[in-house]
Design a protein around this motif. Structure first.
Motif, PDB file in Angstrom:
ATOM      1  N   ILE A 287     -16.655  -4.229  -4.184  1.00 34.27           N
ATOM      2  CA  ILE A 287     -15.795  -4.791  -2.998  1.00 34.27           C
ATOM      3  C   ILE A 287     -14.383  -4.076  -3.417  1.00 34.27           C
ATOM      4  CG2 ILE A 287     -15.579  -5.855  -1.382  1.00 34.27           C
ATOM      5  CD1 ILE A 287     -18.456  -5.038  -0.625  1.00 34.27           C
ATOM      6  N   CYS A 288     -13.732  -5.071  -4.337  1.00 34.39           N
ATOM      7  CA  CYS A 288     -13.031  -4.688  -5.178  1.00 34.39           C
ATOM      8  C   CYS A 288     -12.577  -3.395  -4.981  1.00 34.39           C
ATOM      9  CB  CYS A 288     -12.883  -5.091  -6.415  1.00 34.39           C
ATOM     10  SG  CYS A 288     -10.985  -5.002  -7.248  1.00 34.39           S
ATOM     11  N   LYS A 289     -12.798  -2.468  -6.087  1.00 37.86           N
ATOM     12  CA  LYS A 289     -12.935  -0.986  -5.976  1.00 37.86           C
ATOM     13  C   LYS A 289     -13.015  -0.038  -4.391  1.00 37.86           C
ATOM     14  CE  LYS A 289     -14.444   2.939  -7.702  1.00 37.86           C
ATOM     15  NZ  LYS A 289     -15.582   3.535  -9.536  1.00 37.86           N
ATOM     16  N   ALA A 290     -14.020  -0.607  -3.396  1.00 40.24           N
ATOM     17  CA  ALA A 290     -13.786   0.077  -1.826  1.00 40.24           C
ATOM     18  C   ALA A 290     -12.779  -0.491  -1.664  1.00 40.24           C
ATOM     19  CB  ALA A 290     -14.996  -0.255  -1.660  1.00 40.24           C
ATOM     20  N   ALA A 291     -12.410  -1.297  -1.308  1.00 38.39           N
ATOM     21  CA  ALA A 291     -11.039  -2.128  -0.887  1.00 38.39           C
ATOM     22  C   ALA A 291      -9.905  -1.676  -1.435  1.00 38.39           C
ATOM     23  CB  ALA A 291     -11.275  -3.580  -0.652  1.00 38.39           C
ATOM     24  N   ARG A 292      -9.872  -1.248  -2.667  1.00 42.03           N
ATOM     25  CA  ARG A 292      -9.050  -0.731  -3.196  1.00 42.03           C
ATOM     26  C   ARG A 292      -8.383   1.281  -2.770  1.00 42.03           C
ATOM     27  NH1 ARG A 292      -7.468   2.714  -7.327  1.00 42.03           N
ATOM     28  NH2 ARG A 292      -9.921   1.648  -8.796  1.00 42.03           N
TER      29      ARG A 292
ATOM     30  N   SER B 227      -3.034   1.861  -6.230  1.00 43.38           N
ATOM     31  CA  SER B 227      -3.730   1.974  -7.792  1.00 43.38           C
ATOM     32  C   SER B 227      -4.129   1.060  -8.095  1.00 43.38           C
ATOM     33  CB  SER B 227      -2.550   2.970  -8.487  1.00 43.38           C
ATOM     34  OG  SER B 227      -1.711   1.964  -8.644  1.00 43.38           O
ATOM     35  N   ARG B 228      -5.344   0.927  -9.581  1.00 45.83           N
ATOM     36  CA  ARG B 228      -5.252   0.036  -9.927  1.00 45.83           C
ATOM     37  C   ARG B 228      -4.202  -0.009 -10.649  1.00 45.83           C
ATOM     38  NH1 ARG B 228     -10.015   3.196 -12.919  1.00 45.83           N
ATOM     39  NH2 ARG B 228     -11.670   2.144 -11.519  1.00 45.83           N
ATOM     40  N   GLY B 229      -3.224   0.205 -11.141  1.00 45.93           N
ATOM     41  CA  GLY B 229      -1.998  -0.520 -11.739  1.00 45.93           C
ATOM     42  C   GLY B 229      -1.455  -1.447 -10.835  1.00 45.93           C
ATOM     43  N   LYS B 230      -1.266  -0.826  -9.372  1.00 39.90           N
ATOM     44  CA  LYS B 230      -0.079  -1.929  -8.548  1.00 39.90           C
ATOM     45  C   LYS B 230      -0.977  -2.421  -8.185  1.00 39.90           C
ATOM     46  CE  LYS B 230       2.327  -1.461  -3.723  1.00 39.90           C
ATOM     47  NZ  LYS B 230       3.094  -0.671  -3.755  1.00 39.90           N
ATOM     48  N   LEU B 231      -2.350  -2.808  -7.656  1.00 40.79           N
ATOM     49  CA  LEU B 231      -3.129  -3.868  -7.516  1.00 40.79           C
ATOM     50  C   LEU B 231      -3.221  -4.786  -9.247  1.00 40.79           C
ATOM     51  CD1 LEU B 231      -4.995  -5.298  -5.601  1.00 40.79           C
ATOM     52  CD2 LEU B 231      -6.642  -3.915  -7.050  1.00 40.79           C
ATOM     53  N   ALA B 232      -3.049  -4.663 -10.012  1.00 42.24           N
ATOM     54  CA  ALA B 232      -2.919  -5.731 -11.219  1.00 42.24           C
ATOM     55  C   ALA B 232      -1.565  -6.075 -11.072  1.00 42.24           C
ATOM     56  CB  ALA B 232      -3.168  -4.626 -12.212  1.00 42.24           C
TER      57      ALA B 232
ATOM     58  N   LEU C 164      -5.482  -7.770  -2.599  1.00 42.95           N
ATOM     59  CA  LEU C 164      -5.632  -6.744  -1.479  1.00 42.95           C
ATOM     60  C   LEU C 164      -5.692  -7.309  -0.184  1.00 42.95           C
ATOM     61  CD1 LEU C 164      -9.228  -6.018  -3.535  1.00 42.95           C
ATOM     62  CD2 LEU C 164      -7.256  -4.066  -2.851  1.00 42.95           C
ATOM     63  N   GLU C 165      -6.308  -8.161   0.079  1.00 51.28           N
ATOM     64  CA  GLU C 165      -5.225  -9.046   1.264  1.00 51.28           C
ATOM     65  C   GLU C 165      -3.922  -8.839   2.268  1.00 51.28           C
ATOM     66  OE1 GLU C 165      -7.342 -12.670   1.370  1.00 51.28           O
ATOM     67  OE2 GLU C 165      -8.968 -12.541   1.936  1.00 51.28           O
ATOM     68  N   GLU C 166      -2.719  -8.882   0.652  1.00 50.76           N
ATOM     69  CA  GLU C 166      -1.705  -8.313   1.217  1.00 50.76           C
ATOM     70  C   GLU C 166      -1.744  -7.103   1.826  1.00 50.76           C
ATOM     71  OE1 GLU C 166       1.171 -10.518  -1.534  1.00 50.76           O
ATOM     72  OE2 GLU C 166      -0.069 -12.673  -1.348  1.00 50.76           O
ATOM     73  N   LEU C 167      -2.074  -6.820   0.946  1.00 45.31           N
ATOM     74  CA  LEU C 167      -1.749  -4.671   1.290  1.00 45.31           C
ATOM     75  C   LEU C 167      -3.328  -4.572   2.874  1.00 45.31           C
ATOM     76  CD1 LEU C 167      -2.531  -4.319  -2.259  1.00 45.31           C
ATOM     77  CD2 LEU C 167      -0.149  -3.735  -0.752  1.00 45.31           C
TER      78      LEU C 167
END
Length: 100
Positions: free
Chosen positions: A6-11, A17-22, A54-57
């Motif tokens: 679900i995290c991957k799908a939301a991203r 990117s993973r870096g920005k999410l992190a 992810l919710e903020e994005l």
């Protein structure tokens, strides 16, 4: 709590990117990768931070109900997103106002 898939799908939906999410979540980039790939599940605080970021994005998480599985969708429709983008990019460089 969200799962790695679900995290991957939301991203993917919010196109980050993973870096920005992190960075937004304050979580190590490799922890995000391992979570999404199902290699390691981080602690509850890290998962909550990822979900919040992810919710903020713009991701909206859909809880599991009866026979319906959990999921994710965009918080805003494409029309509204385009209008928000246009407003954010409107104007020019910021400068000090002469108005007292």
């Amino acid at each position: 709590m969200i799962t790695g898939s679900i995290c991957k799908a939301a991203r993917a939906l919010v196109e980050v990117s993973r870096g920005k999410l992190a960075a937004n979540a304050g979580v190590d980039k490799r922890a995000v990768e391992f979570f999404e790939r199902g290699i390691h599940i981080p602690d509850d605080a890290a998962i909550a931070a990822l979900q919040s970021a992810l919710e903020e994005l713009g991701a909206l998480f859909i809880p599991e109900e009866a026979s319906q599985g959990a999921g994710v969708r965009l918080k805003f429709n494409r029309s509204l997103t385009r209008r928000i983008d246009a407003l954010e990019n409107e104007g020019g460089p910021t400068a000090k106002d002469d108005v007292p």
